[in-house]
Design a protein around this motif. Sequence first.
Motif, mmCIF file in Angstrom:
data_model
loop_
_atom_site.group_PDB
_atom_site.id
_atom_site.type_symbol
_atom_site.label_atom_id
_atom_site.label_comp_id
_atom_site.label_asym_id
_atom_site.label_seq_id
_atom_site.Cartn_x
_atom_site.Cartn_y
_atom_site.Cartn_z
ATOM 1 N N ALA A 140 0.190 5.101 16.556
ATOM 2 C CA ALA A 140 1.359 5.967 16.716
ATOM 3 C C ALA A 140 2.076 6.222 15.398
ATOM 4 C CB ALA A 140 2.321 5.346 17.728
ATOM 5 N N ILE A 141 2.084 5.224 14.529
ATOM 6 C CA ILE A 141 2.796 5.432 13.263
ATOM 7 C C ILE A 141 1.873 5.991 12.185
ATOM 8 C CG2 ILE A 141 4.545 3.648 13.711
ATOM 9 C CD1 ILE A 141 3.001 1.881 11.638
ATOM 10 N N GLY A 142 0.614 6.257 12.556
ATOM 11 C CA GLY A 142 -0.328 6.822 11.588
ATOM 12 C C GLY A 142 -0.751 5.824 10.522
ATOM 13 N N ALA A 143 -0.879 4.541 10.926
ATOM 14 C CA ALA A 143 -1.323 3.531 9.953
ATOM 15 C C ALA A 143 -2.741 3.852 9.496
ATOM 16 C CB ALA A 143 -1.271 2.142 10.587
ATOM 17 N N ALA B 130 -8.228 -7.868 0.366
ATOM 18 C CA ALA B 130 -7.814 -6.792 1.278
ATOM 19 C C ALA B 130 -6.989 -5.745 0.530
ATOM 20 C CB ALA B 130 -7.012 -7.378 2.440
ATOM 21 N N ILE B 131 -6.084 -6.215 -0.330
ATOM 22 C CA ILE B 131 -5.247 -5.282 -1.106
ATOM 23 C C ILE B 131 -6.129 -4.399 -1.995
ATOM 24 C CG2 ILE B 131 -3.546 -5.195 -2.997
ATOM 25 C CD1 ILE B 131 -2.284 -7.747 -1.553
ATOM 26 N N LYS B 132 -7.134 -5.050 -2.630
ATOM 27 C CA LYS B 132 -8.048 -4.284 -3.505
ATOM 28 C C LYS B 132 -8.808 -3.250 -2.687
ATOM 29 C CE LYS B 132 -8.970 -7.418 -7.278
ATOM 30 N NZ LYS B 132 -9.617 -8.719 -7.376
ATOM 31 N N ARG B 133 -9.246 -3.652 -1.498
ATOM 32 C CA ARG B 133 -10.023 -2.745 -0.657
ATOM 33 C C ARG B 133 -9.170 -1.543 -0.218
ATOM 34 N NH1 ARG B 133 -14.427 -4.019 2.331
ATOM 35 N NH2 ARG B 133 -14.828 -5.294 0.493
ATOM 36 N N ILE B 134 -7.913 -1.811 0.147
ATOM 37 C CA ILE B 134 -7.031 -0.703 0.565
ATOM 38 C C ILE B 134 -6.843 0.264 -0.612
ATOM 39 C CG2 ILE B 134 -4.732 -0.086 1.431
ATOM 40 C CD1 ILE B 134 -4.594 -2.885 2.730
ATOM 41 N N ARG B 135 -6.679 -0.314 -1.788
ATOM 42 C CA ARG B 135 -6.529 0.510 -3.006
ATOM 43 C C ARG B 135 -7.723 1.424 -3.195
ATOM 44 N NH1 ARG B 135 -3.976 -2.860 -7.019
ATOM 45 N NH2 ARG B 135 -1.778 -2.346 -6.821
ATOM 46 N N LEU B 136 -8.916 0.859 -2.988
ATOM 47 C CA LEU B 136 -10.141 1.653 -3.170
ATOM 48 C C LEU B 136 -10.173 2.834 -2.212
ATOM 49 C CD1 LEU B 136 -13.061 -0.907 -3.677
ATOM 50 C CD2 LEU B 136 -12.202 0.812 -5.284
ATOM 51 N N ASP B 137 -9.664 2.593 -0.977
ATOM 52 C CA ASP B 137 -9.634 3.674 0.018
ATOM 53 C C ASP B 137 -8.687 4.791 -0.395
ATOM 54 O OD1 ASP B 137 -11.397 2.333 1.542
ATOM 55 O OD2 ASP B 137 -9.949 1.633 3.046
ATOM 56 N N GLU B 138 -7.710 4.442 -1.264
ATOM 57 C CA GLU B 138 -6.701 5.427 -1.642
ATOM 58 C C GLU B 138 -7.249 6.491 -2.578
ATOM 59 O OE1 GLU B 138 -3.302 3.131 -3.121
ATOM 60 O OE2 GLU B 138 -2.176 3.973 -1.440
ATOM 61 N N VAL B 139 -8.283 6.121 -3.366
ATOM 62 C CA VAL B 139 -8.754 7.106 -4.372
ATOM 63 C C VAL B 139 -9.869 7.999 -3.824
ATOM 64 C CG1 VAL B 139 -8.012 6.012 -6.472
ATOM 65 C CG2 VAL B 139 -10.137 5.275 -5.411
ATOM 66 N N ARG C 295 11.052 16.403 0.404
ATOM 67 C CA ARG C 295 11.032 15.508 -0.768
ATOM 68 C C ARG C 295 9.801 15.754 -1.637
ATOM 69 N NH1 ARG C 295 16.033 14.254 -1.531
ATOM 70 N NH2 ARG C 295 16.911 12.658 -0.192
ATOM 71 N N PHE C 296 8.691 16.056 -0.986
ATOM 72 C CA PHE C 296 7.440 16.308 -1.699
ATOM 73 C C PHE C 296 7.595 17.534 -2.621
ATOM 74 C CE2 PHE C 296 3.098 18.335 -1.450
ATOM 75 C CZ PHE C 296 2.459 17.429 -2.284
ATOM 76 N N ILE C 297 8.163 18.614 -2.061
ATOM 77 C CA ILE C 297 8.357 19.838 -2.850
ATOM 78 C C ILE C 297 9.441 19.612 -3.906
ATOM 79 C CG2 ILE C 297 9.031 22.280 -2.732
ATOM 80 C CD1 ILE C 297 6.266 21.621 -1.516
ATOM 81 N N GLU C 298 10.510 18.948 -3.493
ATOM 82 C CA GLU C 298 11.596 18.662 -4.443
ATOM 83 C C GLU C 298 11.055 17.918 -5.660
ATOM 84 O OE1 GLU C 298 14.670 16.096 -2.781
ATOM 85 O OE2 GLU C 298 15.014 15.337 -4.805
ATOM 86 N N SER C 299 10.171 16.939 -5.423
ATOM 87 C CA SER C 299 9.703 16.144 -6.558
ATOM 88 C C SER C 299 8.830 16.988 -7.485
ATOM 89 C CB SER C 299 9.001 14.868 -6.093
ATOM 90 O OG SER C 299 7.704 15.174 -5.689
ATOM 91 N N GLN D 66 -0.657 9.289 3.117
ATOM 92 C CA GLN D 66 -0.040 8.108 2.549
ATOM 93 C C GLN D 66 -0.592 6.858 3.218
ATOM 94 O OE1 GLN D 66 3.891 6.889 3.049
ATOM 95 N NE2 GLN D 66 4.203 6.585 0.855
ATOM 96 N N THR D 67 -0.939 5.900 2.388
ATOM 97 C CA THR D 67 -1.411 4.638 2.938
ATOM 98 C C THR D 67 -0.284 3.954 3.698
ATOM 99 O OG1 THR D 67 -2.913 4.379 1.111
ATOM 100 C CG2 THR D 67 -2.328 2.371 2.294
ATOM 101 N N LYS D 68 -0.610 3.431 4.875
ATOM 102 C CA LYS D 68 0.399 2.733 5.668
ATOM 103 C C LYS D 68 -0.320 1.582 6.368
ATOM 104 C CE LYS D 68 3.965 5.248 7.799
ATOM 105 N NZ LYS D 68 4.397 6.072 8.946
ATOM 106 N N VAL D 69 0.262 0.408 6.314
ATOM 107 C CA VAL D 69 -0.412 -0.753 6.885
ATOM 108 C C VAL D 69 0.402 -1.305 8.048
ATOM 109 C CG1 VAL D 69 -1.266 -3.088 6.397
ATOM 110 C CG2 VAL D 69 -1.369 -1.322 4.619
#
Length: 413
Positions: free
Chosen positions: A365-368, A404-413, A21-25, A318-321
Amino acid sequence: MKIQRPRGTQDFLPEEMAKRRFIESKMRKTVESWGYQEIQTPIFESLYLFTLRSGDTIIDQSYIFDDKGGRKLILRPELTEPVTRLYVEKLQADPKPLKLYYFSNCFRYERPQKGRFREFWQFGVELIGSDRPEAEVEVIALASSVLDNIGLKGDLHVGHLGALRSLIGDLSDEQKNAIIRSIDKRDYEGLRTYLDEIGATALEENIRALIKSEDIKEARETVGDVPALERLEDISDQLDLYGISHKIDFSVARGLEYYTGMVFEIYAEGLGTENQICGGGSYRLAHLFGGEDTPSTGFAFGFDRVIMALGDIKLPQQTKVMIVSTKEQREWARTKVAPRIRKYFPTEVDLMDRDINGQLSRANAIGATHVVIVGERELQKGEEFVTLKGMKTGEQETLTMEEAIKRIRLDEV
Ligand code: HAM
């Protein structure tokens, strides 16, 4: 008894699917940025659509069946003919040129081997309604741009069937097609035998000289100054202006019989004999399907081969919680906290009645990337509160859900 998937088909596990899917996109984004729009056609078509011009090889390789109403149907072995049928039925009046693309599965009953499947995916475009060399060049440049954007190197070979046809013009269509087929298969022994059989032995030397020609000048020595070579020269000059390296190759003959002019193929390393990752060219089919004679050019990538040639594909993280909670707070965590976080990031909850440690191992295990803990302590501070733990840093902090949502966002960049 264990039931196995049919020979020549593939299963894709989640990790593989994410890569595809990554390559397709990326491929979609590329063709869309050149103005191409996606279409989809049925997985089966009337057999007749493919008997008109595809050629015997493709029919021999197809899944053909009768439906309960006695109609002869075929699982599509490729998309150019379905797209042309759709064009004639619905799009002929649209402004030209039409720029269409597709990503669809195709079916060919071939002997399966590395890179050759009975169900495979094609990613292709059709540029309909322009007879200009610029249009042909755009299609080749687009294929090259797709490769650049997915980070794959390929060898581009461009030819023109007109050169060969000028040598064999006096033969019947059937004979021409048989010759083109042997060249496409690089079966030069078979070619010689066939030419002997039809009493055209004298042609062999010139055909061999043409397909060995390394440039247009050399080809001219064999076939003379034919329009096909002039056209190919123009295309080649324009490709140079785009900065696209390519090889002039008159042995590119293509397996399908509808091509009328420029043809090209792209090969990638490391795939063994099935190294052709893309094939295309110019064709005229619309008039055969009840429409007006329409010049078109297109290509199709063999998507499965592209993925194989890419080898290791690194996906962006990918972020996963994972929401982790004490028994008493389980309902609250599942129905009030998770939905809030899920609006922003993929979020999972416990479904196995595990204790805190069990839930934390599940998170691993799920790579959170993050764990949101909901317990007595958090709720005592107020309903808004959770403890956020970064799985990479191990750091944890009690925050409101919004923080918490803002903090997770910051970790994404
Ligand atoms: P094609 O060369 O027959 O052309 O197929 C295009 C690509 O599909 C090939 O280059 C190859 O990568 C892939 N492919 C073909 N057969 C298989 C298979 N059995 N397993 C895996 N991959 C395969 C066409 O189909 C034309 N419709 C292309 C085109 C579009 N020409 C003009 N517009």
